[in-house]
Design an enzyme around this catalytic site. Structure first.
Site: not given
Ligand code: GLU
Length: 482
Positions: A252-253
Site C-alpha cells: 500500500s501507499k
C-alpha cells in the site's frame, strides 16, 4: 519462429511497480532470446480505460528504458494493438465458438444470476453459473429476444476435465473444470471479456510465452479451455509472484509509492528502479547486486524466477538508488535536479549563465554522496545558496556562545578576505592554519564557523560549502552572528 512475448496493461491508471516488473521480465526474456517484445493495450473496460492512462503507461516504460519492437505506437504486422480496435476479430472468434457449440447465448438477467449466486452460497457451494441457458431451443431464444433481452455469450465448460498448466515458475498446476462454471466471453454490449480477448490476442500475435503476475494464474484454465476449443496450441506460461510489503501484507501507499512515475517525480533514477524491480522475484546466480539493463538482458532467466512472494522493501530501493546517484555524471544529475531548485526560485527558469550552470554542478557533486533521491537537493540547497544561514536552534546556539568564538570568526573573516581563490583546497588549508595560529582544537574552530555559516551543527563539508557560497555570501552570513 522466435520468442514473442507481450506486456498487455489495462490503461485504467498509472504504471505500477508490479506492472513495470511484468514488462521488464518480458522485455528481458525477449532480449535474452533475440525475440520480439510487444506492448498492447487491454482497454475493454470502457468506463475505466483512458487514452491518458495509456499514454502515461507508455511514457513510464520509455522512462525506464523498456522499449518494445512491436505494438502501440511501434506498429507491426499483428495490429491493431488496442483491444477496442480489434472488435471485429473477436466477433470472428466468437462465431467460431458459437458454431462449434463451445459457446452459447445466455439471456439470464442480473437478478436471476444474483438469486442463483445467493442460493449456492447459502448451500455452502462456490458461486458459479449453473448452465440455465446451456440448452435453449431456437424458440426460447426468439422469445427472449422479443422481450428485448440482450444476451451475453458464455463459454461451455466441459465437465469432469482436469486442466493441466505447465508453468515455468510454478511447475505443473492442475485445475478441475467442474469448479469453473460457464463464463461470459462476450458481454451484452458486444465487448469481449479479458479471458477471451487475451486468448485471441495471444494467438493472433503468435505469442510464445505469457509472462505475467500470479494474480492471473486462476484465469489461465479459462484461457486454456478456449485455446483447446479453438484447436490452437497453448503458449508457455510463467506466473511471477505477488509483491508484498515487508510485513507480508498487500503493498500500500504506506510501504512506498506504487506508481512508477511517483519515483521519477522524487528523482529516483530509472536504472535504479530497473535494478530494484529485477530483483523482485528474480535472483541472480552470483552475489552481485547491481545490474544494468544490458547486464540483466544477458543473465536473466525464467528458471531463476522465484515461486515465493517478492518483498518490496523501500530501504533496498533507496540503497540501490543512492548507489546509482553516486555513479552518475554530475552533469546528468544537475539536469535532473534542476526543477527542484527552480521550484524554490533558486536559479532562473530560462537560460542560465555558464557560471550558474557550473555552480549547480559543483553543488550536486558536493552532495551526491549524501542523498538518496534527487528531490533531497531541496534539503541541502540552503547550505550552499543565499546570504543568510538557517536560524540556529538548541545546541547550535550554545556553540556560538563559546568564549573563543569572536576570535575564531574574526580570524576566519580575515582569512577568507585574504584568500585569492576560495577553493576547496584553500579552505582546507585555511581552516588548518587557524587551528595552529589560535592553538585551539579543531572542533573549537570548525564548529563555530560551521554554525555561523549554516546555522547548523551537521551538514556537508565546510570545504564544499564555503567555495560554493562564495566570498560575498560568506561575509554576509557572518554578519548575522555579529
Ligand atoms: N491487462 C492485464 C493486467 O493489466 C494483463 C493480463 C495478461 O497479461 O494476460 O493485469
Amino acid at each position: 519462429m522466435g520468442i514473442r512475448v507481450r506486456f498487455a496493461p489495462s490503461p485504467t491508471g498509472p504504471l505500477h511497480i508490479g506492472g513495470a516488473r511484468s514488462a521488464l521480465f518480458n522485455y528481458l526474456w525477449a532480449r535474452k532470446n533475440k525475440g520480439t517484445f510487444i506492448v498492447r493495450s487491454e482497454d475493454t473496460d470502457l468506463e475505466r480505460s483512458s487514452r491518458e492512462s495509456e499514454h502515461n503507461i507508455l511514457e513510464a516504460l520509455r522512462w525506464l528504458n523498456i522499449h518494445w519492437n512491436e505494438g502501440i505506437e511501434a506498429g507491426g504486422e499483428h495490429g491493431p494493438y488496442r483491444q477496442t480496435d480489434r472488435l471485429d476479430l473477436y466477433r470472428d472468434y466468437t462465431d467460431k465458438l458459437l458454431n462449434s457449440g463451445h459457446a452459447y447465448y445466455c439471456y439470464c438477467t442480473e437478478e436471476e444470476l444474483e438469486q442463483e449466486r445467493q442460493a449456492l452460497i447459502a448451500n455452502g457451494e462456490s458461486p458459479r453459473y449453473l448452465g440455465k441457458c446451456r440448452h435453449l431451443t431456437s424458440e426460447q431464444r426468439v422469445a427472449f429476444e422479443t422481450k428485448g433481452r440482450k444476451p451475453v455469450v458464455r463459454f461451455r465448460v466441459p465437465e469432469g476435465q482436469a486442466i493441466h498448466i505447465k508453468d515455468q515458475v510454478r511447475g505443473d498446476v492442475v485445475f478441475e473444470s467442474d469448479g469453473i462454471g460457464d463464463y461470459v466471453i462476450v458481454k451484452s454490449d458486444g465487448i469481449p471479456t479479458y479471458n477471451f480477448a487475451v486468448v485471441v490476442d495471444d494467438t493472433t500475435m503468435n505469442i510464445t510465452h505469457v509472462i505475467r503476475g500470479e494474480e492471473h494464474l486462476s484465469n489461465t484454465p479459462r484461457q486454456v479451455l478456449i485455446y483447446q476449443a479453438l484447436g490452437l496450441s497453448v503458449p508457455e506460461f510463467a506466473h511471477i509472484s505477488l509483491i508484498l510489503n515487508t510485513e507480508g501484507g498487500k503493498m500500500s501507499k504506506r510501504d512506498g509509492d506504487t506508481a512508477v512515475m511517483d519515483y521519477q517525480k522524487k528523482g529516483y533514477l530509472p536504472e535504479a528502479i530497473i535494478n530494484f524491480i529485477a530483483l523482485l522475484g528474480w535472483a541472480p546466480s552470483g552475489e552481485e547486486e547491481f545490474y544494468t539493463l544490458d547486464e540483466l538482458a544477458e543473465v536473466f532467466s525464467l528458471d531463476r524466477v522465484s515461486k515465493s512472494p517478492a518483498v518490496f522493501d523501500i530501504q533496498k530501493l533507496n540503497y540501490i538508488n543512492a548507489h546509482y546517484i553516486k555513479e552518475a555524471l554530475p552533469e546528468r544529475l544537475a539536469e535532473l535536479a534542476l526543477p527542484y531548485v527552480q521550484e524554490m526560485d533558486i536559479l532562473p527558469q530560462g537560460e542560465r549563465s555558464a557560471e550558474q550552470q557550473q555552480w549547480f554542478i559543483s553543488f550536486i557533486e558536493a552532495i551526491s554522496e549524501k542523498i538518496t533521491y534527487l528531490a533531497e537537493v531541496k534539503d541541502y540547497i540552503h547550505y550552499f545558496y543565499g546570504d543568510v544561514p538557517l536560524e540556529s536552534e538548541g545546541e547550535a546556539i550554545e556553540v556560538l556562545k563559546g568564549e573563543q568564538v569572536p576570535v575564531v570568526l574574526a580570524l576566519f573573516r580575515e582569512k577568507v578576505r585574504e584568500a585569492e581563490l576560495l577553493s576547496g583546497a584553500t579552505v582546507k588549508v585555511l581552516l588548518k592554519q587557524m587551528t595552529k595560529e589560535l592553538k585551539l582544537g579543531g572542533k573549537l574552530v570548525y564548529m563555530p564557523v560551521r554554525v555561523a555559516l549554516t546555522g547548523q551543527m551537521h551538514g556537508p563539508e565546510l570545504y564544499d560549502v564555503i567555495p560554493l557560497l562564495g566570498l560575498e555570501n560568506v561575509l554576509k552570513r557572518l554578519e548575522v552572528t555579529e
